[in-house]
Design a protein around this motif. Sequence first.
Motif, PDB file in Angstrom:
ATOM      1  N   ILE A  73       0.828  -1.201   0.000  1.00 26.34           N
ATOM      2  CA  ILE A  73       0.000   0.000   0.000  1.00 26.34           C
ATOM      3  C   ILE A  73       0.866   1.257   0.000  1.00 26.34           C
ATOM      4  CG2 ILE A  73      -1.759   1.278   1.284  1.00 26.34           C
ATOM      5  CD1 ILE A  73      -2.812  -1.358   2.345  1.00 26.34           C
ATOM      6  N   THR A  76       1.610   2.998  -3.275  1.00 28.19           N
ATOM      7  CA  THR A  76       0.483   3.506  -4.059  1.00 28.19           C
ATOM      8  C   THR A  76       0.150   4.935  -3.647  1.00 28.19           C
ATOM      9  OG1 THR A  76      -1.256   2.810  -2.501  1.00 28.19           O
ATOM     10  CG2 THR A  76      -0.462   1.172  -4.096  1.00 28.19           C
ATOM     11  N   ASP A  77      -0.666   5.585  -4.461  1.00 27.77           N
ATOM     12  CA  ASP A  77      -1.248   6.883  -4.105  1.00 27.77           C
ATOM     13  C   ASP A  77      -2.722   6.626  -3.872  1.00 27.77           C
ATOM     14  OD1 ASP A  77      -1.844   9.544  -3.716  1.00 27.77           O
ATOM     15  OD2 ASP A  77      -1.882  10.033  -5.856  1.00 27.77           O
ATOM     16  N   SER A  78      -3.123   6.513  -2.621  1.00 29.11           N
ATOM     17  CA  SER A  78      -4.480   6.051  -2.319  1.00 29.11           C
ATOM     18  C   SER A  78      -4.955   6.593  -0.983  1.00 29.11           C
ATOM     19  CB  SER A  78      -4.508   4.517  -2.300  1.00 29.11           C
ATOM     20  OG  SER A  78      -3.574   4.026  -1.355  1.00 29.11           O
ATOM     21  N   ASN A 104       0.162   8.127   2.557  1.00 27.02           N
ATOM     22  CA  ASN A 104      -1.264   8.109   2.237  1.00 27.02           C
ATOM     23  C   ASN A 104      -2.105   8.524   3.443  1.00 27.02           C
ATOM     24  OD1 ASN A 104      -1.012   7.168  -0.459  1.00 27.02           O
ATOM     25  ND2 ASN A 104      -0.639   5.097   0.295  1.00 27.02           N
ATOM     26  N   ARG A 165     -10.747  10.749  -1.140  1.00 27.78           N
ATOM     27  CA  ARG A 165      -9.957   9.927  -2.062  1.00 27.78           C
ATOM     28  C   ARG A 165      -9.489  10.701  -3.297  1.00 27.78           C
ATOM     29  NH1 ARG A 165     -11.842   6.933  -6.455  1.00 27.78           N
ATOM     30  NH2 ARG A 165     -13.987   7.329  -7.094  1.00 27.78           N
ATOM     31  N   ARG A 168      -8.618   8.698  -6.226  1.00 28.54           N
ATOM     32  CA  ARG A 168      -7.634   7.645  -5.982  1.00 28.54           C
ATOM     33  C   ARG A 168      -8.318   6.335  -5.599  1.00 28.54           C
ATOM     34  NH1 ARG A 168      -3.984  11.012  -1.728  1.00 28.54           N
ATOM     35  NH2 ARG A 168      -6.086  11.412  -0.955  1.00 28.54           N
ATOM     36  N   ASP A 169      -7.524   5.254  -5.610  1.00 30.71           N
ATOM     37  CA  ASP A 169      -7.999   3.982  -5.089  1.00 30.71           C
ATOM     38  C   ASP A 169      -8.193   4.078  -3.579  1.00 30.71           C
ATOM     39  OD1 ASP A 169      -7.872   2.726  -7.579  1.00 30.71           O
ATOM     40  OD2 ASP A 169      -5.772   2.149  -7.294  1.00 30.71           O
ATOM     41  N   VAL A 170      -8.976   3.134  -3.048  1.00 28.91           N
ATOM     42  CA  VAL A 170      -9.229   3.079  -1.602  1.00 28.91           C
ATOM     43  C   VAL A 170      -8.835   1.696  -1.094  1.00 28.91           C
ATOM     44  CG1 VAL A 170     -10.976   3.246   0.214  1.00 28.91           C
ATOM     45  CG2 VAL A 170     -11.159   4.697  -1.835  1.00 28.91           C
ATOM     46  N   TYR A 171      -8.015   1.657  -0.063  1.00 23.94           N
ATOM     47  CA  TYR A 171      -7.647   0.402   0.590  1.00 23.94           C
ATOM     48  C   TYR A 171      -8.316   0.358   1.958  1.00 23.94           C
ATOM     49  CZ  TYR A 171      -4.026  -0.712  -2.839  1.00 23.94           C
ATOM     50  OH  TYR A 171      -3.355  -1.030  -3.989  1.00 23.94           O
ATOM     51  N   ARG A 219     -11.299   3.410 -10.897  1.00 29.50           N
ATOM     52  CA  ARG A 219     -10.492   3.090  -9.719  1.00 29.50           C
ATOM     53  C   ARG A 219     -11.122   1.922  -8.963  1.00 29.50           C
ATOM     54  NH1 ARG A 219      -5.345   5.124  -9.768  1.00 29.50           N
ATOM     55  NH2 ARG A 219      -5.338   7.238 -10.619  1.00 29.50           N
TER      56      ARG A 219
END
Length: 376
Positions: A73, A76-78, A104, A165, A168-171, A219
Amino acid sequence: MEEPFVSPDEPLQCAGCGVAIQTEDKTKQGYAPVSALSRDVVICQRCYRIKHYNEVAPVDMEDDDFLRILNGIGATDSLVVMVVDIFDFQGSWLRGLPRFVGNNPILLVGNKVDLLPRSINPNRVRNWMQHEAKQLGLRPVDVVLVSAVKGQGIDELLQRVGELRRGRDVYIVGVTNVGKSTLINRIIHDYGSAGVEITTSPFPGTTLDKIEIPLDDGRFIYDTPGIINRDQIGHMVTPQDLRKLTPISRVNPKTYQLNDRQSLFIGGLARIDYVSGERQPFVVYVANALPIHRTKLEKADELMAKHHGELLAPPVGEAVKLLPPFTRHTLKIESAGPVDIVISGLGWVTLQGKQKAILEVHVPKGVGVAVRKALI
């Protein structure tokens, strides 16, 4: 005779737990019969059994596997959404999260707010979570309270995720049993995604690999496996006993006026000895089904020896032998305000903290015990 399934370049993943599907070895994770591959939504046999029969199946995923997924993670940019169980805040805390996620931003989500007494002010809970997070080395960009089971707070969560976000993606991360998969199923329902339903159960380790949920802008929301906090008592009991100590409805606090030299048993899972101090209330917050027994300190050892697994239960019967031996934690309370005595995975006991007190907490070896600023 049907040909065995051969994984394509992009392996087929179980829609329930994210593990790669295979059809050759029933004893390995990810197994599904060949006939299951023709379904619109493919899930492994383990997820099928959890979903339809509430069975629990062992997994062979090691801590290194969880850490490998989390470590990715940081590159990443999330937006990272960390889910904790409000009822078991310390026990469900994901330790060392900042080193996994890099720069992040982290949105802290307190799940299972429906278990807290109705009288508690939500703003107080948010402020308390911010305070406790700071004490544990985390500065979240915001705190949101939800109940994944009841659907409470989901609109606010989706709004904050959308704002934070920024394309961006979300984790979504958390330890086992915080309700992460139930929460994501709520989010999927609101986004209108079809053909995805993540396996949920009261047992640890349901999600075994990263699950991708597509968003409208191309995304993804990623559901990551839960890391096991091994100091939670839930990992030391049978599935049957785990159901008894896991709250399923709003917790009703039980108040006991204790003199020094008295003891409280929480089922047969924990014992709190009031060694010295003035008479005061001990307010117990645990699952409603767990019995509480009060006795004189001088009789506590005898009561444990004679009735563990019977009067003092859970654990029940032979399950007593599965518990590690009990260890003693000595706590000196000198706070000027209310404090919680927290037992990881079980609940907590609140003292008013108006006078000094000495307690001894007996729990199975490895179970976490801590003192914190009172939540309620």
